[in-house]
Design a protein around this motif. Structure first.
Motif, mmCIF file in Angstrom:
data_model
loop_
_atom_site.group_PDB
_atom_site.id
_atom_site.type_symbol
_atom_site.label_atom_id
_atom_site.label_comp_id
_atom_site.label_asym_id
_atom_site.label_seq_id
_atom_site.Cartn_x
_atom_site.Cartn_y
_atom_site.Cartn_z
ATOM 1 N N VAL A 80 0.392 -0.920 0.347
ATOM 2 C CA VAL A 80 -0.023 -0.020 0.203
ATOM 3 C C VAL A 80 0.653 1.052 0.291
ATOM 4 O O VAL A 80 0.048 2.572 0.065
ATOM 5 C CB VAL A 80 -0.612 0.056 1.407
ATOM 6 N N GLY A 81 2.372 0.804 0.031
ATOM 7 C CA GLY A 81 2.725 2.481 -0.288
ATOM 8 C C GLY A 81 4.264 2.347 -0.589
ATOM 9 O O GLY A 81 5.141 0.986 0.024
ATOM 10 N N GLU A 82 4.730 3.106 -0.646
ATOM 11 C CA GLU A 82 6.620 2.873 0.211
ATOM 12 C C GLU A 82 7.826 4.067 0.369
ATOM 13 O O GLU A 82 6.578 5.199 0.645
ATOM 14 C CB GLU A 82 6.840 2.201 -1.847
ATOM 15 N N VAL A 83 8.804 4.283 0.490
ATOM 16 C CA VAL A 83 9.371 5.143 1.249
ATOM 17 C C VAL A 83 11.147 4.916 1.187
ATOM 18 O O VAL A 83 11.435 3.574 0.889
ATOM 19 C CB VAL A 83 9.207 5.487 3.063
ATOM 20 N N TYR A 84 11.748 5.741 0.455
ATOM 21 C CA TYR A 84 12.918 5.819 -0.092
ATOM 22 C C TYR A 84 13.765 6.387 1.571
ATOM 23 O O TYR A 84 13.249 7.596 2.290
ATOM 24 C CB TYR A 84 13.321 6.743 -1.012
ATOM 25 N N LEU A 85 14.841 5.722 2.205
ATOM 26 C CA LEU A 85 15.488 6.308 3.334
ATOM 27 C C LEU A 85 17.008 6.283 3.275
ATOM 28 O O LEU A 85 17.286 5.359 2.712
ATOM 29 C CB LEU A 85 15.518 5.741 4.746
ATOM 30 N N PRO A 86 17.577 7.558 3.804
ATOM 31 C CA PRO A 86 18.856 7.367 3.404
ATOM 32 C C PRO A 86 19.500 6.682 4.239
ATOM 33 O O PRO A 86 19.200 6.615 5.199
ATOM 34 C CB PRO A 86 19.154 9.661 3.244
ATOM 35 N N ILE A 87 20.403 6.557 3.293
ATOM 36 C CA ILE A 87 21.242 5.340 5.336
ATOM 37 C C ILE A 87 22.990 5.777 5.643
ATOM 38 O O ILE A 87 23.661 6.463 4.150
ATOM 39 C CB ILE A 87 21.611 3.941 3.981
ATOM 40 N N GLN A 88 22.522 6.932 6.472
ATOM 41 C CA GLN A 88 23.415 7.690 6.783
ATOM 42 C C GLN A 88 23.948 6.615 8.413
ATOM 43 O O GLN A 88 23.041 6.221 9.110
ATOM 44 C CB GLN A 88 23.085 9.231 7.082
ATOM 45 N N LEU A 89 25.374 6.758 8.078
ATOM 46 C CA LEU A 89 26.093 5.420 9.057
ATOM 47 C C LEU A 89 26.813 6.109 10.484
ATOM 48 O O LEU A 89 27.775 7.414 9.635
ATOM 49 C CB LEU A 89 26.617 4.031 8.635
ATOM 50 N N HIS A 90 26.702 6.601 11.942
ATOM 51 C CA HIS A 90 27.912 7.567 12.339
ATOM 52 C C HIS A 90 28.208 6.252 13.372
ATOM 53 O O HIS A 90 27.827 5.619 13.733
ATOM 54 C CB HIS A 90 26.543 7.998 12.934
ATOM 55 N N LEU A 91 29.648 6.523 13.869
ATOM 56 C CA LEU A 91 30.011 5.833 15.207
ATOM 57 C C LEU A 91 30.167 6.258 16.444
ATOM 58 O O LEU A 91 29.648 7.585 16.670
ATOM 59 C CB LEU A 91 31.933 6.227 13.916
ATOM 60 N N LEU A 92 29.328 5.203 16.893
ATOM 61 C CA LEU A 92 28.388 5.749 18.173
ATOM 62 C C LEU A 92 29.593 5.301 19.557
ATOM 63 O O LEU A 92 29.868 4.299 19.776
ATOM 64 C CB LEU A 92 26.588 5.698 18.505
ATOM 65 N N ALA A 93 29.935 6.101 20.950
ATOM 66 C CA ALA A 93 30.356 5.537 21.626
ATOM 67 C C ALA A 93 29.757 5.783 23.096
ATOM 68 O O ALA A 93 28.559 6.645 23.161
ATOM 69 C CB ALA A 93 31.272 6.285 21.049
ATOM 70 N N LEU A 165 31.008 10.265 17.546
ATOM 71 C CA LEU A 165 31.994 10.100 17.434
ATOM 72 C C LEU A 165 32.229 10.620 16.166
ATOM 73 O O LEU A 165 33.671 11.714 16.132
ATOM 74 C CB LEU A 165 33.846 9.018 18.133
ATOM 75 N N GLU A 166 31.997 10.214 15.350
ATOM 76 C CA GLU A 166 32.756 10.109 13.928
ATOM 77 C C GLU A 166 30.871 10.086 12.551
ATOM 78 O O GLU A 166 30.169 9.253 13.302
ATOM 79 C CB GLU A 166 33.207 9.945 13.303
ATOM 80 N N ARG A 167 31.048 11.411 12.467
ATOM 81 C CA ARG A 167 29.788 11.369 11.219
ATOM 82 C C ARG A 167 29.989 11.308 9.831
ATOM 83 O O ARG A 167 30.414 10.733 9.098
ATOM 84 C CB ARG A 167 29.492 12.944 11.247
ATOM 85 N N ARG A 168 28.834 10.353 9.166
ATOM 86 C CA ARG A 168 28.641 10.315 7.364
ATOM 87 C C ARG A 168 29.815 8.873 7.633
ATOM 88 O O ARG A 168 30.807 9.531 6.766
ATOM 89 C CB ARG A 168 28.626 11.198 6.925
ATOM 90 N N ILE A 169 30.474 8.048 8.392
ATOM 91 C CA ILE A 169 31.441 7.525 8.040
ATOM 92 C C ILE A 169 31.239 6.012 6.536
ATOM 93 O O ILE A 169 32.128 5.360 6.317
ATOM 94 C CB ILE A 169 31.748 6.754 9.462
ATOM 95 N N GLU A 170 29.622 6.732 6.353
ATOM 96 C CA GLU A 170 29.426 5.655 4.867
ATOM 97 C C GLU A 170 30.282 5.951 3.528
ATOM 98 O O GLU A 170 30.703 7.149 3.196
ATOM 99 C CB GLU A 170 27.989 5.421 4.273
ATOM 100 N N SER A 171 30.713 4.721 3.138
ATOM 101 C CA SER A 171 31.632 4.961 2.116
ATOM 102 C C SER A 171 30.828 5.475 0.783
ATOM 103 O O SER A 171 31.455 6.712 -0.403
ATOM 104 C CB SER A 171 32.681 3.309 1.143
ATOM 105 N N ASN A 172 29.843 5.501 0.989
ATOM 106 C CA ASN A 172 28.894 6.409 -0.577
ATOM 107 C C ASN A 172 27.889 6.969 -0.087
ATOM 108 O O ASN A 172 27.167 6.558 0.387
ATOM 109 C CB ASN A 172 28.186 4.694 -1.360
ATOM 110 N N ARG A 173 27.925 8.056 -0.238
ATOM 111 C CA ARG A 173 26.959 8.816 0.234
ATOM 112 C C ARG A 173 25.377 9.000 -0.165
ATOM 113 O O ARG A 173 24.369 9.916 0.125
ATOM 114 C CB ARG A 173 27.682 10.918 0.688
ATOM 115 N N THR A 174 25.779 8.667 -1.080
ATOM 116 C CA THR A 174 23.998 8.268 -2.293
ATOM 117 C C THR A 174 23.369 7.034 -1.517
ATOM 118 O O THR A 174 22.406 6.392 -2.599
ATOM 119 C CB THR A 174 24.191 8.673 -3.973
#
Length: 281
Positions: A80-93, A165-174
């Motif tokens: 009944v629907g769809e949603v796209y979510l950017p996958i933003q990965l952070h280093l959490l301590a 500790l560090e934001r957006r550590i994913e290799s591909n920002r898209t």
């Protein structure tokens, strides 16, 4: 009488990407039903313990999540629907832990793979696979770990009171994931749909699939996705999963009537409103 919050079954625990996607689609006034597997989310819906399922179906880097296509067919709940979510990965301590204290980083295998470039510069840090990004963040919090950090989203940092500790550590920002929303027949509403998910088989002769695809083109239907999967136990037989989009409902209706002549086991998995285009980085 107070209206009951929608109960949405997710794979994983609170603050997982599935819950983040559910918030994006429904808003935050929902009741999250945590499940250990995608199959369990469908069981919850089937047993009336949830009103909706939200399920990842493809990732822009990893591709289609093939077992989930089988669940669509096996349970036959409408999309009944769809949603796209950017996958933003952070280093959490754990609060107070510094980067130089880190010996271990833990997360879901997919998240670890998406951050390998970042850790190339830190070969002494050991990568350990966990069951779920949010579960790894929760463990850092619950066990007050001072030498282990998690890779997860901002929602997990907030819920489990961890420092970023560090934001957006994913290799591909898209990097983004597409999720489908499913429900049982009781919750479906009549909407002005402009997208559909279809499943069908075609005969094993030259040009059989091309005939179907040509019908889409002739009636100005945009085919935004095609995925084939072998039919279990049947040699040279495939299910084709196709997403199509249209501007004119009549064009879609005519195309479907024509396609029925050239397909077997034709199923409309769902007709729904197309989500916005995949997000920019």
């Amino acid at each position: 009488m107070e209206k009951q919050k929608p109960r949405v079954a997710i794979q994983g625990i609170k603050a997982s990407f599935h819950e983040e996607a559910a918030f994006k689609f429904f808003g935050e006034d929902i009741e999250t039903v945590e499940c250990n597997s995608f199959k369990q989310t469908f069981e919850k819906l089937q047993n009336k313990e949830a009103d909706y399922v939200i399920m990842a179906i493809e990732n822009s880097i990893a591709g289609a999540i093939l077992p989930n296509y089988s669940l669509l067919m096996n349970y036959n709940f409408p999309v009944v629907g769809e949603v796209y979510l950017p996958i933003q990965l952070h280093l959490l301590a754990y609060p107070g832990v510094k980067f130089e204290d880190i010996k271990v980083v833990t997360s879901h295998p997919m998240a670890l793979r998406q951050c390998l470039d970042f850790f190339d510069d830190y070969p002494h840090i050991k990568l350990v696979e966990g069951t779920d990004t949010a579960a790894c963040a929760k463990r850092v919090h619950d066990e007050k770990l001072t030498d282990t950090v998690a890779i997860a989203n901002a929602l997990a940092a907030k819920l489990y009171e961890l420092d970023v500790l560090e934001r957006r550590i994913e290799s591909n920002r898209t990097n983004y994931t597409r999720f489908l929303i499913l429900t049982d027949m009781d919750n479906t509403e009549k909407i002005k749909a402009d997208k559909a998910s279809l499943c069908f088989q075609v005969g094993n002769q030259v040009g059989a699939l091309a005939k179907v695809l040509n019908i889409f083109a002739e009636h100005d239907l945009n085919m935004s996705k095609i995925q084939s999967m072998p039919v279990l136990g049947k040699r040279n037989e495939y299910n084709f999963y196709v997403d199509v989009e249209w501007n004119e409902q009549q064009q879609y209706d005519i195309a479907i009537r024509q396609i029925l002549k050239y397909t077997q086991n034709f199923n409309i998995l769902g007709e729904y409103v197309k989500n916005d285009s995949p997000p920019a980085p």
